[in-house]
Write a protein that holds these residues in place. Structure first.
Motif, PDB file in Angstrom:
ATOM      1  N   TYR A   1      42.496   9.452  32.101  1.00 21.00           N
ATOM      2  CA  TYR A   1      42.523  10.903  31.911  1.00 21.00           C
ATOM      3  C   TYR A   1      43.404  11.251  30.710  1.00 21.00           C
ATOM      4  O   TYR A   1      43.010  12.040  29.851  1.00 21.00           O
ATOM      5  N   TYR A   2      44.589  10.644  30.644  1.00 16.65           N
ATOM      6  CA  TYR A   2      45.502  10.889  29.531  1.00 16.65           C
ATOM      7  C   TYR A   2      44.837  10.550  28.190  1.00 16.65           C
ATOM      8  O   TYR A   2      44.933  11.314  27.232  1.00 16.65           O
ATOM      9  N   GLN A   3      44.167   9.416  28.123  1.00 14.33           N
ATOM     10  CA  GLN A   3      43.490   9.022  26.891  1.00 14.33           C
ATOM     11  C   GLN A   3      42.422  10.043  26.502  1.00 14.33           C
ATOM     12  O   GLN A   3      42.280  10.384  25.332  1.00 14.33           O
ATOM     13  N   LEU A   4      41.666  10.519  27.477  1.00 18.76           N
ATOM     14  CA  LEU A   4      40.592  11.463  27.186  1.00 18.76           C
ATOM     15  C   LEU A   4      41.127  12.814  26.724  1.00 18.76           C
ATOM     16  O   LEU A   4      40.660  13.367  25.732  1.00 18.76           O
TER      17      LEU A   4
ATOM     18  N   ASP B   1      31.544  13.503  30.330  1.00 18.25           N
ATOM     19  CA  ASP B   1      31.045  13.193  31.673  1.00 18.25           C
ATOM     20  C   ASP B   1      32.106  12.454  32.480  1.00 18.25           C
ATOM     21  O   ASP B   1      32.301  12.732  33.671  1.00 18.25           O
ATOM     22  N   ARG B   2      32.792  11.515  31.849  1.00 15.40           N
ATOM     23  CA  ARG B   2      33.837  10.768  32.549  1.00 15.40           C
ATOM     24  C   ARG B   2      34.999  11.691  32.921  1.00 15.40           C
ATOM     25  O   ARG B   2      35.535  11.603  34.018  1.00 15.40           O
ATOM     26  N   LEU B   3      35.381  12.569  31.994  1.00 13.70           N
ATOM     27  CA  LEU B   3      36.452  13.527  32.280  1.00 13.70           C
ATOM     28  C   LEU B   3      36.074  14.414  33.458  1.00 13.70           C
ATOM     29  O   LEU B   3      36.879  14.652  34.362  1.00 13.70           O
ATOM     30  N   LEU B   4      34.842  14.860  33.481  1.00 16.19           N
ATOM     31  CA  LEU B   4      34.354  15.678  34.589  1.00 16.19           C
ATOM     32  C   LEU B   4      34.401  14.894  35.895  1.00 16.19           C
ATOM     33  O   LEU B   4      34.823  15.429  36.927  1.00 16.19           O
ATOM     34  N   ALA B   5      34.018  13.626  35.856  1.00 17.10           N
ATOM     35  CA  ALA B   5      34.048  12.789  37.067  1.00 17.10           C
ATOM     36  C   ALA B   5      35.481  12.636  37.586  1.00 17.10           C
ATOM     37  O   ALA B   5      35.721  12.685  38.799  1.00 17.10           O
ATOM     38  N   ILE B   6      36.424  12.465  36.680  1.00 24.08           N
ATOM     39  CA  ILE B   6      37.826  12.347  37.087  1.00 24.08           C
ATOM     40  C   ILE B   6      38.296  13.641  37.736  1.00 24.08           C
ATOM     41  O   ILE B   6      38.956  13.630  38.777  1.00 24.08           O
ATOM     42  N   LEU B   7      37.946  14.776  37.136  1.00 27.85           N
ATOM     43  CA  LEU B   7      38.362  16.069  37.687  1.00 27.85           C
ATOM     44  C   LEU B   7      37.709  16.336  39.043  1.00 27.85           C
ATOM     45  O   LEU B   7      38.344  16.895  39.941  1.00 27.85           O
TER      46      LEU B   7
END
Length: 98
Positions: free
Chosen positions: A20-23, A35-41
């Motif tokens: 998350y920090y990297q994104l 999409d990955r950021l959304l999945a994490i959230l």
């Protein structure tokens, strides 16, 4: 709660927090990264500890930027708009923001 259990729970989420920090630290995200950021959230919505850890990342990042120039502010606004559009596409945007 035993502090060792808490440490174990945090360590289990460390990889996700780091990702998350990297994104969120990047200036631009590709569609797969969004999409990955959304999945994490989405995962954080169901995991209070993960949510709290991500909030701390956000707080730290914003604290580092005591003042935000117009270019940086514009960047965050553009990223926020792109993210909101992605949420709308997936029908995940809260109705009060539509």
């Amino acid at each position: 709660m035993n502090k060792y259990i808490l440490y174990k729970l945090i360590l289990e989420r460390l990889e996700t927090v780091y990702e998350y920090y990297q994104l969120v630290s990047r200036k631009n995200l590709s569609d797969p990264e969004y999409d990955r950021l959304l999945a994490i959230l989405e995962k954080a919505e169901h995991d209070l500890l993960l949510s709290a850890l991500l909030e701390q990342i956000d707080y730290c990042l914003l604290s580092q930027k005591e003042t935000m120039n117009k270019k940086t502010l514009s960047h965050y606004q553009e990223q926020g708009e792109k993210f909101r559009n992605k949420l709308k596409q997936l029908s995940l945007m809260p109705k009060k923001y539509l």
